[in-house]
Design a protein around this motif. Structure first.
Motif, PDB file in Angstrom:
ATOM      1  N   GLN A  76       0.806  -1.243   0.243  1.00 20.69           N
ATOM      2  CA  GLN A  76       0.190  -0.111   0.086  1.00 20.69           C
ATOM      3  C   GLN A  76       0.944   1.240  -0.012  1.00 20.69           C
ATOM      4  N   HIS A  77       0.059   2.358  -0.675  1.00 18.51           N
ATOM      5  CA  HIS A  77       0.895   3.703  -0.567  1.00 18.51           C
ATOM      6  C   HIS A  77       0.518   4.293   0.757  1.00 18.51           C
ATOM      7  N   GLN A  78       1.581   4.562   1.451  1.00 14.63           N
ATOM      8  CA  GLN A  78       1.308   5.304   2.569  1.00 14.63           C
ATOM      9  C   GLN A  78       2.285   6.266   3.029  1.00 14.63           C
ATOM     10  N   PRO A  79       2.008   7.032   4.354  1.00 17.33           N
ATOM     11  CA  PRO A  79       3.172   7.937   4.601  1.00 17.33           C
ATOM     12  C   PRO A  79       4.438   7.277   5.012  1.00 17.33           C
ATOM     13  N   LEU A  80       5.676   7.532   4.689  1.00 22.96           N
ATOM     14  CA  LEU A  80       6.792   7.084   5.073  1.00 22.96           C
ATOM     15  C   LEU A  80       7.176   7.329   6.671  1.00 22.96           C
ATOM     16  N   ALA A 131      11.381   9.720   5.313  1.00 21.31           N
ATOM     17  CA  ALA A 131      10.857  10.981   4.381  1.00 21.31           C
ATOM     18  C   ALA A 131      11.923  11.713   4.437  1.00 21.31           C
ATOM     19  N   CYS A 179      10.840  13.060   0.424  1.00 18.42           N
ATOM     20  CA  CYS A 179       9.279  12.965   0.168  1.00 18.42           C
ATOM     21  C   CYS A 179       8.742  12.201   1.174  1.00 18.42           C
ATOM     22  N   SER A 180       7.408  12.390   1.308  1.00 13.93           N
ATOM     23  CA  SER A 180       6.633  12.010   2.308  1.00 13.93           C
ATOM     24  C   SER A 180       5.903  10.783   2.505  1.00 13.93           C
ATOM     25  N   HIS A 181       5.789  10.291   1.101  1.00 15.33           N
ATOM     26  CA  HIS A 181       5.023   8.854   0.938  1.00 15.33           C
ATOM     27  C   HIS A 181       5.686   8.112  -0.014  1.00 15.33           C
ATOM     28  N   CYS A 237       4.713   0.689   0.855  1.00 14.22           N
ATOM     29  CA  CYS A 237       5.202  -0.521   1.739  1.00 14.22           C
ATOM     30  C   CYS A 237       4.527  -1.828   1.385  1.00 14.22           C
ATOM     31  N   TRP A 253      10.311  -0.869   1.578  1.00 21.13           N
ATOM     32  CA  TRP A 253       9.872   0.503   1.490  1.00 21.13           C
ATOM     33  C   TRP A 253      10.656   1.225   0.377  1.00 21.13           C
ATOM     34  N   ASP A 260       8.182   7.420  -3.316  1.00 21.03           N
ATOM     35  CA  ASP A 260       7.454   7.671  -4.585  1.00 21.03           C
ATOM     36  C   ASP A 260       8.211   8.118  -5.901  1.00 21.03           C
TER      37      ASP A 260
END
Length: 175
Positions: free
Chosen positions: A55-59, A64, A69-71, A74, A92, A95
């Motif tokens: 899934q795409h999620q905040p790092l 980050a 970058c913030s996302h 995982c 991990w 983006d």
């Protein structure tokens, strides 16, 4: 204690391979520089990879900051040998890596190692290891409490795009 993806990354117990007192039984698995998938397949028959989640999620904050970058993506998988869970692995990918290397986001149940170790410009950073103990439970193996688990992680770079791979070796499969 249930181990979440963020907790695994943020554990303060990661050390360099040289500074960790690894048991001799685990040393070849923790120190291997090549494909873990290839190493597992050579060790015992019946290799199977199960995609647990992607899934795409905040790092996590440190990733980050490292990657600017913030996302990211995982990806968690469970590798089994002869029907017995052997390795819980987590990747991990920021983006910008996913944008440049789309095949990494489309692996499904193909092992990451089968793809990356065929790429001529792959480079691997140093290996860090950790020992987890005290009845740890992994979401990948519900109901199985492990008294001591060893893991390793490395940053990889492919076409100058970095990502992190973490692998936790489960108990009971290694003769």
């Amino acid at each position: 204690m249930l181990l979440s993806p963020a907790h695994l990354f943020e554990s303060l117990l990661w050390r360099t391979l040289e500074s960790a007192p690894c048991p001799p039984l685990w040393l070849p698995w923790l120190s291997g520089q090549g494909s873990l998938t290839r190493q597992l397949k050579a060790y015992k028959p019946g290799f199977l990879l199960q995609l647990l989640q992607q899934q795409h999620q905040p790092l996590p904050a440190a990733l980050a900051k490292r990657w600017g970058c913030s996302h990211g993506l995982c990806r968690e998988v469970l590798m089994s040998l002869d029907g017995q869970p052997a390795v819980f692995a987590q990747s991990w990918l920021p983006d910008n890596t996913i944008a440049a290397l789309q095949p990494l986001a489309q692996l499904g149940e193909q092992p990451l190692g089968e793809y990356i170790f065929t790429q001529p410009d792959l480079s691997r950073g140093g290996i860090e290891v950790l020992c987890l103990s005290q009845g740890l439970q992994l979401p990948a193996v519900p109901g199985a409490a492990h008294t001591e688990l060893w893991g390793r992680r490395s940053y990889f770079s492919l076409q100058q795009h970095e990502f992190l791979v973490q692998e936790i070796f489960l108990t009971g499969w290694l003769d």
